[in-house]
Structures are given as C-alpha cells and as structure tokens.
Design a protein around this motif. Structure first.
Motif, PDB file in Angstrom:
ATOM      1  N   VAL A 284      27.408  40.315  -4.074  1.00 20.79           N
ATOM      2  CA  VAL A 284      28.795  40.802  -4.120  1.00 20.79           C
ATOM      3  C   VAL A 284      29.728  39.618  -3.841  1.00 20.79           C
ATOM      4  O   VAL A 284      29.464  38.810  -2.957  1.00 20.79           O
ATOM      5  N   PRO A 285      30.839  39.469  -4.607  1.00 18.44           N
ATOM      6  CA  PRO A 285      31.770  38.359  -4.370  1.00 18.44           C
ATOM      7  C   PRO A 285      32.510  38.537  -3.048  1.00 18.44           C
ATOM      8  O   PRO A 285      33.001  39.629  -2.742  1.00 18.44           O
ATOM      9  N   VAL A 286      32.596  37.456  -2.267  1.00 16.91           N
ATOM     10  CA  VAL A 286      33.279  37.504  -0.972  1.00 16.91           C
ATOM     11  C   VAL A 286      34.169  36.273  -0.805  1.00 16.91           C
ATOM     12  O   VAL A 286      33.909  35.217  -1.378  1.00 16.91           O
ATOM     13  N   CYS A 287      35.209  36.445  -0.005  1.00  9.29           N
ATOM     14  CA  CYS A 287      36.113  35.345   0.308  1.00  9.29           C
ATOM     15  C   CYS A 287      36.783  35.655   1.642  1.00  9.29           C
ATOM     16  O   CYS A 287      36.588  36.731   2.219  1.00  9.29           O
ATOM     17  N   SER A 288      37.598  34.739   2.122  1.00 15.38           N
ATOM     18  CA  SER A 288      38.327  34.990   3.362  1.00 15.38           C
ATOM     19  C   SER A 288      39.470  35.964   3.087  1.00 15.38           C
ATOM     20  O   SER A 288      39.962  36.060   1.947  1.00 15.38           O
ATOM     21  N   PRO A 289      39.930  36.715   4.101  1.00 13.08           N
ATOM     22  CA  PRO A 289      41.079  37.608   3.894  1.00 13.08           C
ATOM     23  C   PRO A 289      42.309  36.861   3.384  1.00 13.08           C
ATOM     24  O   PRO A 289      43.040  37.371   2.524  1.00 13.08           O
ATOM     25  N   ALA A 290      42.516  35.643   3.899  1.00  9.56           N
ATOM     26  CA  ALA A 290      43.685  34.874   3.474  1.00  9.56           C
ATOM     27  C   ALA A 290      43.582  34.470   2.008  1.00  9.56           C
ATOM     28  O   ALA A 290      44.579  34.485   1.273  1.00  9.56           O
ATOM     29  N   TYR A 291      42.383  34.124   1.562  1.00 10.80           N
ATOM     30  CA  TYR A 291      42.211  33.728   0.168  1.00 10.80           C
ATOM     31  C   TYR A 291      42.442  34.919  -0.753  1.00 10.80           C
ATOM     32  O   TYR A 291      43.073  34.797  -1.808  1.00 10.80           O
TER      33      TYR A 291
ATOM     34  N   TRP B  76      25.735  37.589 -11.563  1.00 11.02           N
ATOM     35  CA  TRP B  76      26.708  38.619 -11.202  1.00 11.02           C
ATOM     36  C   TRP B  76      27.735  38.830 -12.323  1.00 11.02           C
ATOM     37  O   TRP B  76      28.061  39.969 -12.662  1.00 11.02           O
ATOM     38  N   LEU B  77      28.227  37.753 -12.904  1.00 10.28           N
ATOM     39  CA  LEU B  77      29.230  37.865 -13.959  1.00 10.28           C
ATOM     40  C   LEU B  77      28.675  38.591 -15.174  1.00 10.28           C
ATOM     41  O   LEU B  77      29.386  39.372 -15.817  1.00 10.28           O
ATOM     42  N   ALA B  78      27.421  38.353 -15.494  1.00 12.48           N
ATOM     43  CA  ALA B  78      26.812  39.035 -16.645  1.00 12.48           C
ATOM     44  C   ALA B  78      26.738  40.534 -16.395  1.00 12.48           C
ATOM     45  O   ALA B  78      27.054  41.344 -17.278  1.00 12.48           O
ATOM     46  N   HIS B  79      26.345  40.931 -15.178  1.00 16.67           N
ATOM     47  CA  HIS B  79      26.274  42.355 -14.860  1.00 16.67           C
ATOM     48  C   HIS B  79      27.661  42.993 -14.809  1.00 16.67           C
ATOM     49  O   HIS B  79      27.827  44.178 -15.126  1.00 16.67           O
ATOM     50  N   ALA B  80      28.664  42.204 -14.417  1.00  9.75           N
ATOM     51  CA  ALA B  80      30.036  42.720 -14.336  1.00  9.75           C
ATOM     52  C   ALA B  80      30.727  42.734 -15.689  1.00  9.75           C
ATOM     53  O   ALA B  80      31.839  43.261 -15.820  1.00  9.75           O
ATOM     54  N   GLY B  81      30.094  42.162 -16.715  1.00  8.50           N
ATOM     55  CA  GLY B  81      30.678  42.128 -18.048  1.00  8.50           C
ATOM     56  C   GLY B  81      31.782  41.109 -18.208  1.00  8.50           C
ATOM     57  O   GLY B  81      32.594  41.205 -19.136  1.00  8.50           O
TER      58      GLY B  81
ATOM     59  N   MET C 271      35.363  38.057   8.926  1.00  8.16           N
ATOM     60  CA  MET C 271      35.519  36.666   8.500  1.00  8.16           C
ATOM     61  C   MET C 271      35.536  36.564   6.977  1.00  8.16           C
ATOM     62  O   MET C 271      36.159  35.669   6.413  1.00  8.16           O
ATOM     63  N   LEU C 272      34.828  37.487   6.331  1.00 17.93           N
ATOM     64  CA  LEU C 272      34.806  37.562   4.880  1.00 17.93           C
ATOM     65  C   LEU C 272      35.121  38.991   4.457  1.00 17.93           C
ATOM     66  O   LEU C 272      34.865  39.934   5.198  1.00 17.93           O
ATOM     67  N   VAL C 273      35.667  39.128   3.268  1.00 20.98           N
ATOM     68  CA  VAL C 273      35.941  40.443   2.692  1.00 20.98           C
ATOM     69  C   VAL C 273      35.412  40.455   1.266  1.00 20.98           C
ATOM     70  O   VAL C 273      35.260  39.406   0.628  1.00 20.98           O
ATOM     71  N   GLU C 274      35.117  41.644   0.762  1.00 23.78           N
ATOM     72  CA  GLU C 274      34.662  41.781  -0.619  1.00 23.78           C
ATOM     73  C   GLU C 274      35.846  41.637  -1.562  1.00 23.78           C
ATOM     74  O   GLU C 274      36.866  42.291  -1.380  1.00 23.78           O
ATOM     75  N   LEU C 275      35.702  40.768  -2.539  1.00 24.55           N
ATOM     76  CA  LEU C 275      36.735  40.652  -3.563  1.00 24.55           C
ATOM     77  C   LEU C 275      36.588  41.755  -4.593  1.00 24.55           C
ATOM     78  O   LEU C 275      37.551  42.149  -5.249  1.00 24.55           O
ATOM     79  N   SER C 276      35.377  42.274  -4.724  1.00 25.06           N
ATOM     80  CA  SER C 276      35.097  43.368  -5.645  1.00 25.06           C
ATOM     81  C   SER C 276      34.068  44.280  -5.003  1.00 25.06           C
ATOM     82  O   SER C 276      33.153  43.801  -4.316  1.00 25.06           O
ATOM     83  N   PRO C 277      34.168  45.574  -5.197  1.00 27.90           N
ATOM     84  CA  PRO C 277      33.161  46.488  -4.647  1.00 27.90           C
ATOM     85  C   PRO C 277      31.883  46.537  -5.479  1.00 27.90           C
ATOM     86  O   PRO C 277      30.929  47.199  -5.091  1.00 27.90           O
ATOM     87  N   GLN C 278      31.892  45.851  -6.627  1.00 30.03           N
ATOM     88  CA  GLN C 278      30.731  45.930  -7.508  1.00 30.03           C
ATOM     89  C   GLN C 278      29.572  45.114  -6.939  1.00 30.03           C
ATOM     90  O   GLN C 278      29.652  43.899  -6.787  1.00 30.03           O
ATOM     91  N   VAL C 279      28.502  45.802  -6.610  1.00 29.23           N
ATOM     92  CA  VAL C 279      27.309  45.182  -6.041  1.00 29.23           C
ATOM     93  C   VAL C 279      26.225  45.134  -7.114  1.00 29.23           C
ATOM     94  O   VAL C 279      25.986  46.114  -7.817  1.00 29.23           O
ATOM     95  N   VAL C 280      25.567  43.988  -7.241  1.00 30.34           N
ATOM     96  CA  VAL C 280      24.492  43.804  -8.213  1.00 30.34           C
ATOM     97  C   VAL C 280      23.182  43.626  -7.455  1.00 30.34           C
ATOM     98  O   VAL C 280      23.089  42.788  -6.551  1.00 30.34           O
ATOM     99  N   ASP C 281      22.190  44.414  -7.800  1.00 28.37           N
ATOM    100  CA  ASP C 281      20.866  44.258  -7.207  1.00 28.37           C
ATOM    101  C   ASP C 281      20.179  43.048  -7.825  1.00 28.37           C
ATOM    102  O   ASP C 281      19.978  42.988  -9.045  1.00 28.37           O
ATOM    103  N   ALA C 282      19.847  42.090  -6.975  1.00 25.78           N
ATOM    104  CA  ALA C 282      19.177  40.891  -7.463  1.00 25.78           C
ATOM    105  C   ALA C 282      17.725  41.202  -7.817  1.00 25.78           C
ATOM    106  O   ALA C 282      17.113  42.110  -7.263  1.00 25.78           O
ATOM    107  N   GLU C 283      17.189  40.435  -8.745  1.00 32.05           N
ATOM    108  CA  GLU C 283      15.773  40.576  -9.066  1.00 32.05           C
ATOM    109  C   GLU C 283      14.911  39.940  -7.982  1.00 32.05           C
ATOM    110  O   GLU C 283      13.757  40.316  -7.788  1.00 32.05           O
TER     111      GLU C 283
END
Length: 317
Positions: free
Chosen positions: A176-183, A220-225, A269-281
């Motif tokens: 899942v993509p994460v970043c700081s709240p400020a970012y 992740w980008l491929a799964h997110a389209g 310290m980090l927040v999700e930039l997107s709620p889309q979670v991808v299950d890794a292989e």
C-alpha cells in the motif's frame, strides 16, 4: 558441505586442531592459551607440530604480530565449521547441553525489519511458556546454512511455494502506498478539488524504492491500473527500514509492506495515500533445520510461531 573423508584418511590430532582454531580466531597464541587454560608454549608447540605434519605453514610469525597465511586462512574455515558442527551435534543430544556447558538456546535467522517489527514484539509470549530457553535472533544479511552455521530456524521470503517438509508458510505481504501526513497535505494543496487523485498525484510525487525488493512500484501500479506512471524513477534505498524513514521524513511516497509498515501507520508517522491494498506474491516462510523435531523446545517454538502467523492473518483478513 565438504565431502566426508574416506576411512583411510589420516586426520591431525584433535588437540592440535583445537589450538589452531582458537589461535587463528584470536590471532594470538597468548590469548588462545588463556581461553584453553594452557601455556602459550603449549599452543605454539602444538601448532608447529600441526604445520610439520601437514607440510604447510599456517601462520606468519612476526615480533609483535601473528597472522594467518592464505593457506591457514582457508584451512581455518573448514576447522571452524567442523568444531561448530561438533558443538551443535553435542548440544542437540538429549541432556548433553548442560553436561558440556553448552547453554540450551534457539537460534533464528531473520531479516532485520521483520525481526524488529513482527517477531520481537511477540517473543515475550514464547518466553512465558519456555522461560529457561534462550532465543538468539541473527539479523545479518548473509545467507546462512542452517546445518553448518548452527541455526535452528530461518525466516525467508519466497515468491513461489516451496515444496519441502522443512518449509512452512507464515504469511504474505500486502502493498500500500504510504507517505508522511505533511507530504500528503502538500499533494492535497496542489489538487484543485482538495482530493487525492492517484494518477495525478503519483506523477507529481517522488517514488521511494527498496533496491532488493522483488515486488515494488511496478507491481502495485499494474494492479491499480496506473500504466502511465514511470515506476522506476525516484529515490532508492537498500533496506525497507530506510525507505520507511525516508517517507516519514517527507522525501516522497514509499510502498508500505504490511505487516512491516503497520507500526508507523498506527503511530501516525505514515499515512496511506491510497486505500488500495495489493496482495504480494511474495510470502514469509519458516525454514527449519533437519532435526528440530528431536527437541521439545524447538518443536514448541515452531508450533508457537506458526500459530502466531495464523492468528495474524486471521486478524487482518
């Protein structure tokens, strides 16, 4: 492992090999004598006798320095491995660990981030059931051999299922993509509608990569389209921990890996930039040494760890 010598092979005296192993490891006859509780002269004479019987010079002797010759350094690897195997085999015999002063312990090889963020917080529960059993966790990056290096278990990552009785699946990663709240707030300020638009915002954002990760932004980008985003640009770090710290410091967006990123998300310290979670292989697997079933504490540790993994997966399902 080295080939087993034939019955006709004459081996040097065990005492001389012990002198050599300790002296080679400590690079000192004096320190070796202190460890073995003998005189430096006994160590020196024992090694001279060994060199004569082998026909090889093992040490370079200088007035204030002792060092191994290239032949000695190569020989030391085999002798050290042999003594380690003897110690490990002796320890695993019923009741022999205490008799020979070898304290009973469980040794686990594990990647540092997984060890600190998933395994370590759970170890107190194991210690409650096995208070007299020590646990040693090795987080070095080297590839260990369970039998020759004396490890009981290793936690490893593998993309494909491993068909082996000594491999047991623990759990998979979720990306899942994460970043700081400020970012994230800066990205929101650039959006006219004040909402995250992944395609637009990831074009603007600096992507943070883990160099050795088998599945990264391209997965992740491929799964997110999102096929129009360059998945290779941005900053690269050699550890997951450094990637998370870079994201927390406002340097960009990292690909969070659950459960490793959960602590930073819970702390804010980090927040999700997107709620889309991808299950890794890729999944984490527990690899056991061949004879772990012979000791109750090793069997108990394996059963406990597999149960912890099952509970963890059920909680996040």
């Amino acid at each position: 492992m080295p080939q087993r010598p034939s019955s006709n092979t004459r081996l040097p005296p065990l005492s001389a090999l012990r002198f050599f192993e300790v002296a080679g490891r400590l690079q000192s006859f004096k320190l070796a004598a202190a460890e073995l509780n003998v005189t430096p002269s006994a160590v020196s004479h024992g090694i001279v006798s060994l060199e004569q019987s082998l026909g090889v010079t093992l040490f370079v002797r200088e007035p204030r320095k002792l060092s191994l010759t290239p032949e000695g350094a190569d020989y030391l690897r085999y002798i050290s491995e042999a003594f380690a195997l003897i110690a490990t085999g002796t320890q695993r015999l019923p009741g022999q660990g205490d008799r020979y002063g070898l304290q009973r312990s469980i040794t686990v090889s594990c990647a540092p981030t997984l060890a600190s963020r998933w395994l370590l917080p759970r170890l107190p529960a194991f210690r409650d059931h096995w208070p007299d059993t020590n646990v040693t966790v090795d987080t070095s990056q080297r590839q260990v051999n369970l039998s020759t290096d004396g490890f009981d278990f290793a936690i490893r990552m593998s993309r494909a299922q491993v068909v082996d009785a000594n491999w047991a699946r623990l759990f998979g990663e979720q990306l899942v993509p994460v970043c700081s709240p400020a970012y994230r707030d800066r990205l929101l300020e650039l959006d006219a509608q004040g909402e995250i638009d992944l395609s637009r915002d990831l074009h603007r954002a600096t992507l943070i990569h883990v160099s050795q990760a088998s599945e990264d932004w391209s997965t992740w980008l491929a799964h997110a389209g999102l096929k129009d985003i360059d998945a290779h640009r941005g900053l690269r770090f050699d550890t997951i921990q450094m990637a998370f710290e870079a994201a927390a410091g406002g340097l960009g967006v990292a690909l969070g890996r659950r459960p490793l990123v959960d602590r930073d998300l819970e702390a804010g310290m980090l927040v999700e930039l997107s709620p889309q979670v991808v299950d890794a292989e890729t999944a984490y697997w527990l690899v056991s040494a061949q004879d772990t079933g012979h000791r109750p504490d090793l069997s108990g540790f394996k059963h406990w760890l597999l149960q912890e993994a099952r509970s963890f997966e059920e909680q996040r399902a």
